[in-house]
Design a protein around this motif. Sequence first.
Motif, mmCIF file in Angstrom:
data_model
loop_
_atom_site.group_PDB
_atom_site.id
_atom_site.type_symbol
_atom_site.label_atom_id
_atom_site.label_comp_id
_atom_site.label_asym_id
_atom_site.label_seq_id
_atom_site.Cartn_x
_atom_site.Cartn_y
_atom_site.Cartn_z
ATOM 1 N N MET A 269 0.844 -1.173 0.000
ATOM 2 C CA MET A 269 0.000 0.000 0.000
ATOM 3 C C MET A 269 0.893 1.241 0.000
ATOM 4 O O MET A 269 1.922 1.270 0.664
ATOM 5 N N ASP B 10 -7.966 0.737 -0.269
ATOM 6 C CA ASP B 10 -7.357 0.450 -1.570
ATOM 7 C C ASP B 10 -5.831 0.476 -1.453
ATOM 8 O O ASP B 10 -5.279 0.968 -0.469
ATOM 9 N N ASP B 11 -5.153 -0.025 -2.487
ATOM 10 C CA ASP B 11 -3.692 -0.108 -2.470
ATOM 11 C C ASP B 11 -2.996 1.247 -2.569
ATOM 12 O O ASP B 11 -1.869 1.396 -2.115
ATOM 13 N N GLU B 12 -3.653 2.217 -3.188
ATOM 14 C CA GLU B 12 -3.100 3.565 -3.294
ATOM 15 C C GLU B 12 -4.048 4.538 -2.604
ATOM 16 O O GLU B 12 -5.214 4.639 -2.980
ATOM 17 N N SER C 195 -8.669 7.387 -3.354
ATOM 18 C CA SER C 195 -7.859 6.420 -4.085
ATOM 19 C C SER C 195 -8.122 6.684 -5.556
ATOM 20 O O SER C 195 -9.023 7.454 -5.890
#
Length: 105
Positions: A1, A74-76, A92
């Motif tokens: 992340m 979320d990952d970002e 995100s």
Amino acid sequence: MTVTITKSAAEELNKKIGDQKGYLKVKNVTEGLACGAGVPTLYFVPLIDETKDVVFETNNRPVYMEKSELIFFDDELKIDYSDSVNSFQLKSPQQIINGRMSFII
């Protein structure tokens, strides 16, 4: 992340935190909610729990999150500040996760 803090969010954090010592933390608050999904909230805390919290280095200052809550995000992530709504925002690339994110010291 990965977590990014925008210039406007960094400026607002500096105004609100000043010289205080502590840690920036994003927490998924579920207290008082029937759905249990939670509301992402930005905290400035005096201590962190190294057994439960994960640190994410950003372009501005480290941000901590609880390991057990990572599945909700979320990952970002981007922490932003909007002057028009006078609030922090968590975004995100896919969505605005919280457009009026509370900041609690």
